[in-house]
Design an enzyme around this catalytic site. Sequence first.
Site, mmCIF file in Angstrom:
data_model
loop_
_atom_site.group_PDB
_atom_site.id
_atom_site.type_symbol
_atom_site.label_atom_id
_atom_site.label_comp_id
_atom_site.label_asym_id
_atom_site.label_seq_id
_atom_site.Cartn_x
_atom_site.Cartn_y
_atom_site.Cartn_z
ATOM 1 N N CYS A 181 -23.437 -7.987 -0.892
ATOM 2 C CA CYS A 181 -22.612 -6.763 -0.305
ATOM 3 C C CYS A 181 -23.213 -5.683 -0.922
ATOM 4 O O CYS A 181 -23.320 -4.685 -0.392
ATOM 5 C CB CYS A 181 -21.114 -6.984 -1.022
ATOM 6 S SG CYS A 181 -21.140 -7.533 -2.826
ATOM 7 N N ASP B 78 0.769 -1.199 0.013
ATOM 8 C CA ASP B 78 -0.062 -0.022 -0.114
ATOM 9 C C ASP B 78 0.843 1.267 0.211
ATOM 10 O O ASP B 78 0.525 2.412 0.644
ATOM 11 C CB ASP B 78 -0.826 -0.117 1.260
ATOM 12 C CG ASP B 78 -2.001 0.825 1.106
ATOM 13 O OD1 ASP B 78 -2.286 1.282 -0.111
ATOM 14 O OD2 ASP B 78 -2.979 1.171 2.010
HETATM 15 C C1 B12 Z 1 -7.718 3.804 -2.581
HETATM 16 C C2 B12 Z 1 -8.277 2.756 -1.779
HETATM 17 C C3 B12 Z 1 -9.464 2.550 -1.202
HETATM 18 C C4 B12 Z 1 -10.696 3.511 -1.416
HETATM 19 C C5 B12 Z 1 -11.190 3.058 -2.679
HETATM 20 C C6 B12 Z 1 -11.551 1.602 -2.486
HETATM 21 C C7 B12 Z 1 -11.513 0.909 -3.609
HETATM 22 N N1 B12 Z 1 -12.409 -0.175 -3.737
HETATM 23 O O1 B12 Z 1 -10.634 1.046 -4.735
HETATM 24 C C8 B12 Z 1 -11.244 3.431 0.010
HETATM 25 C C9 B12 Z 1 -10.925 4.604 1.159
HETATM 26 C C10 B12 Z 1 -12.905 3.452 -0.083
HETATM 27 C C11 B12 Z 1 -10.802 1.991 0.612
HETATM 28 C C12 B12 Z 1 -11.786 1.454 1.318
HETATM 29 C C13 B12 Z 1 -11.058 -0.058 1.871
HETATM 30 N N2 B12 Z 1 -9.993 -0.688 1.811
HETATM 31 CO CO1 B12 Z 1 -8.569 0.199 0.312
HETATM 32 N N3 B12 Z 1 -7.382 0.742 -0.891
HETATM 33 C C14 B12 Z 1 -7.414 1.601 -1.663
HETATM 34 C C15 B12 Z 1 -5.669 1.455 -2.436
HETATM 35 C C16 B12 Z 1 -4.769 2.674 -1.835
HETATM 36 C C17 B12 Z 1 -5.931 1.748 -3.734
HETATM 37 C C18 B12 Z 1 -7.107 1.040 -4.583
HETATM 38 C C19 B12 Z 1 -7.508 1.930 -6.052
HETATM 39 O O2 B12 Z 1 -6.679 2.082 -6.761
HETATM 40 N N4 B12 Z 1 -8.735 1.854 -6.044
HETATM 41 C C20 B12 Z 1 -9.220 2.549 -7.456
HETATM 42 C C21 B12 Z 1 -10.071 1.926 -8.160
HETATM 43 C C22 B12 Z 1 -10.652 2.267 -9.525
HETATM 44 O O3 B12 Z 1 -9.415 0.415 -8.313
HETATM 45 P P1 B12 Z 1 -10.164 -0.885 -8.408
HETATM 46 O O4 B12 Z 1 -11.241 -0.922 -7.688
HETATM 47 O O5 B12 Z 1 -9.017 -1.932 -8.450
HETATM 48 O O6 B12 Z 1 -10.829 -0.653 -9.912
HETATM 49 C C23 B12 Z 1 -10.443 -1.400 -11.031
HETATM 50 C C24 B12 Z 1 -11.416 -2.562 -11.035
HETATM 51 O O7 B12 Z 1 -12.768 -2.264 -11.010
HETATM 52 C C25 B12 Z 1 -11.103 -3.191 -12.248
HETATM 53 N N5 B12 Z 1 -11.849 -3.732 -13.211
HETATM 54 C C26 B12 Z 1 -13.165 -3.435 -13.556
HETATM 55 N N6 B12 Z 1 -13.675 -4.169 -14.433
HETATM 56 C C27 B12 Z 1 -12.805 -5.012 -14.575
HETATM 57 C C28 B12 Z 1 -12.635 -6.240 -15.455
HETATM 58 C C29 B12 Z 1 -11.523 -7.015 -15.362
HETATM 59 C C30 B12 Z 1 -11.450 -8.067 -16.197
HETATM 60 C C31 B12 Z 1 -10.597 -6.612 -14.539
HETATM 61 C C32 B12 Z 1 -9.224 -7.571 -14.541
HETATM 62 C C33 B12 Z 1 -10.532 -5.716 -13.948
HETATM 63 C C34 B12 Z 1 -11.581 -4.710 -13.796
HETATM 64 O O8 B12 Z 1 -10.592 -1.912 -13.168
HETATM 65 C C35 B12 Z 1 -10.628 -0.808 -12.231
HETATM 66 C C36 B12 Z 1 -9.716 0.268 -12.674
HETATM 67 O O9 B12 Z 1 -8.534 -0.018 -12.653
HETATM 68 C C37 B12 Z 1 -5.470 -0.048 -2.028
HETATM 69 C C38 B12 Z 1 -4.276 -0.345 -1.964
HETATM 70 C C39 B12 Z 1 -3.529 -0.337 -3.554
HETATM 71 N N7 B12 Z 1 -2.206 0.185 -3.818
HETATM 72 O O10 B12 Z 1 -4.079 -1.002 -4.527
HETATM 73 C C40 B12 Z 1 -6.160 -0.422 -0.897
HETATM 74 C C41 B12 Z 1 -6.913 -1.694 -0.840
HETATM 75 C C42 B12 Z 1 -7.771 -2.178 -1.952
HETATM 76 N N8 B12 Z 1 -7.973 -1.391 0.534
HETATM 77 C C43 B12 Z 1 -7.779 -2.470 1.484
HETATM 78 C C44 B12 Z 1 -8.780 -2.615 2.371
HETATM 79 C C45 B12 Z 1 -8.446 -3.562 3.362
HETATM 80 C C46 B12 Z 1 -9.769 -1.461 2.553
HETATM 81 C C47 B12 Z 1 -11.193 -1.788 3.238
HETATM 82 C C48 B12 Z 1 -11.528 -3.073 3.741
HETATM 83 C C49 B12 Z 1 -10.770 -1.080 4.704
HETATM 84 C C50 B12 Z 1 -11.947 -1.042 5.573
HETATM 85 N N9 B12 Z 1 -12.285 -2.193 6.260
HETATM 86 O O11 B12 Z 1 -12.547 0.061 5.768
HETATM 87 C C51 B12 Z 1 -11.939 -0.867 2.765
HETATM 88 C C52 B12 Z 1 -13.068 -1.889 1.669
HETATM 89 C C53 B12 Z 1 -14.167 -0.838 0.774
HETATM 90 C C54 B12 Z 1 -14.259 -1.642 -0.342
HETATM 91 N N10 B12 Z 1 -15.434 -2.042 -0.562
HETATM 92 O O12 B12 Z 1 -13.554 -1.378 -1.345
HETATM 93 C C55 B12 Z 1 -7.103 -3.747 0.871
HETATM 94 C C56 B12 Z 1 -7.865 -4.810 0.068
HETATM 95 C C57 B12 Z 1 -7.489 -6.189 0.441
HETATM 96 C C58 B12 Z 1 -8.253 -7.180 -0.457
HETATM 97 N N11 B12 Z 1 -8.201 -8.420 0.143
HETATM 98 O O13 B12 Z 1 -8.838 -6.849 -1.285
HETATM 99 C C59 B12 Z 1 -6.042 -2.981 0.063
HETATM 100 C C60 B12 Z 1 -5.667 -3.618 -1.396
HETATM 101 C C61 B12 Z 1 -4.688 -2.330 0.712
HETATM 102 C C62 B12 Z 1 -3.993 -3.416 1.037
HETATM 103 N N12 B12 Z 1 -2.448 -3.185 0.516
HETATM 104 O O14 B12 Z 1 -4.126 -4.502 1.493
HETATM 105 N N13 B12 Z 1 -9.674 1.805 0.099
HETATM 106 S S1 SF4 Z 2 -19.792 -13.375 -3.076
HETATM 107 FE FE1 SF4 Z 2 -19.534 -11.414 -4.314
HETATM 108 S S2 SF4 Z 2 -21.751 -10.643 -4.726
HETATM 109 FE FE2 SF4 Z 2 -21.737 -12.096 -3.089
HETATM 110 S S3 SF4 Z 2 -21.245 -10.899 -0.893
HETATM 111 FE FE3 SF4 Z 2 -19.227 -11.752 -1.517
HETATM 112 S S4 SF4 Z 2 -18.515 -10.193 -2.903
HETATM 113 FE FE4 SF4 Z 2 -20.540 -9.719 -2.992
#
Ligand code: B12
Ligand code: SF4
Length: 349
Positions: free
Chosen positions: A199, A135
């Site tokens: 969810c 992270d």
């Molecule tokens: C910014 C961030 C947040 C933001 C945004 C959350 C989010 N979902 O992105 C906020 C502050 C809300 C947040 C919250 C949380 N976070 Co956070 N966060 C991050 C961080 C720093 C960057 C993530 C990011 O860039 N998001 C931006 C979006 C656009 O990225 P994305 O969801 O990956 O989006 C892509 C996918 O949707 C993908 N996609 C869409 N369609 C398709 C189709 C295909 C085929 C593929 C391959 C991909 C794909 O493309 C999108 C754009 O690239 C990461 C660490 C890191 N460097 O990765 C931790 C991270 C994701 N967080 C983490 C955690 C633990 C949390 C929380 C659980 C904390 C909590 N309990 O409050 C919550 C969970 C909320 C949730 N439901 O996501 C962990 C997740 C661990 C895991 N097992 O997944 C991470 C990885 C940190 C870590 N090093 O462990 N977080």
């Molecule tokens: S299985 Fe998938 S859709 Fe169901 S609660 Fe978990 S993440 Fe959400």
Amino acid sequence: MMPQSSYFPAVPADVAAIFQDVGLQLLGVADAGPDAAATARYQSWLRAGRHGDMKWLERHAEGKYDPSHMLPGCRSVLISGLSYYQPGSCESGQGRIARYAWGRDYHKVLGNRLRKAARMLRENYPAEAFKGYTDALPLDERYYACAGGGGFIGRNTLLIHSALGSWFVIGEVLSTRHWAATPLVEAKHGACPSGCRKCLDICPTGALIRSGEIDARLCISYLTIEHKGPIPLALRKPMGTWLFGCDLCQDVCPFQLRKQLTKEDDFLAWRAGPGIWPSKILKMDENAFAKRFSGTPLMRTGLWRMQRNACIVAGNLQDTASIAALEQLRNGSDAILREHAAWALDQYA
Ligand code: B12
Ligand code: SF4
Ligand code: SF4
């Protein structure tokens, strides 16, 4: 390659041994990329403004799916995860703390071990370069973990591992040495059931806008931890009793049945714990806050944002123990805290 159970796909044996030595599990190996399609998807997420005031995510666009920006010549990403799951719940009347933040900050626990793993890899492969992080990079860690066979991305946007559920944090070692990528998780162990919407249904603010995408501006985790301004009025009631982070979309996920209890003393020894009395936060000064929460993820958020959150929790709970502190904040010098305290006091029946 190391023989593994079906939950843990085959990974290079010498690398796995190093990860094991430093107290980590190697979940998989991903090719470094770059991935232009994923970059375009990320940019469109940013253009839609879904990152809110996390402006630093804009600067990440270049390296998000191209780790050669962080390690020139990077060819493989070695993905690791550390489970933080432990049972526990807060007392009635307390504000809730997300599970990952109950103990010591994972950035320290996991980060130290990944740096150690990188050092050991450098000793084994002196001609190559390795860097360990969690992270701390622009890298989309879930994307690489998924691409490296470490799980699948659920509709709650989290990475779900068949044996760990989603209660684990992710870290990685970037490597200039190339290893064959771990095959993707088979569908049997890696996809949301087609009819499951648990969810999406539980999310009180509608932050999960469609499969695999989040509007961070609506997410309670963003609002309580990252967001620096006032909490939008419409989201204050739905925030409920969350003081720091939110776990609702993980709690309901059926894949959590396979969660593994963390073995980390650093997580098991509670520093923040599952709940905090809002009145305690409202009455704290900077010194008391630092003394109480040093070494925990709450330090990132700081006292001011925690007091803003505590106003909302106290209002939603109509917490009598908080009334005096709220009245004091309502007459205080900080305009945003004044307004939040006034809102909270208006909630009392
Ligand atoms: C910014 C961030 C947040 C933001 C945004 C959350 C989010 N979902 O992105 C906020 C502050 C809300 C947040 C919250 C949380 N976070 Co956070 N966060 C991050 C961080 C720093 C960057 C993530 C990011 O860039 N998001 C931006 C979006 C656009 O990225 P994305 O969801 O990956 O989006 C892509 C996918 O949707 C993908 N996609 C869409 N369609 C398709 C189709 C295909 C085929 C593929 C391959 C991909 C794909 O493309 C999108 C754009 O690239 C990461 C660490 C890191 N460097 O990765 C931790 C991270 C994701 N967080 C983490 C955690 C633990 C949390 C929380 C659980 C904390 C909590 N309990 O409050 C919550 C969970 C909320 C949730 N439901 O996501 C962990 C997740 C661990 C895991 N097992 O997944 C991470 C990885 C940190 C870590 N090093 O462990 N977080
Ligand atoms: S299985 Fe998938 S859709 Fe169901 S609660 Fe978990 S993440 Fe959400
Ligand atoms: S962490 Fe909470 S607010 Fe954010 S998406 Fe999950 S359920 Fe919704």
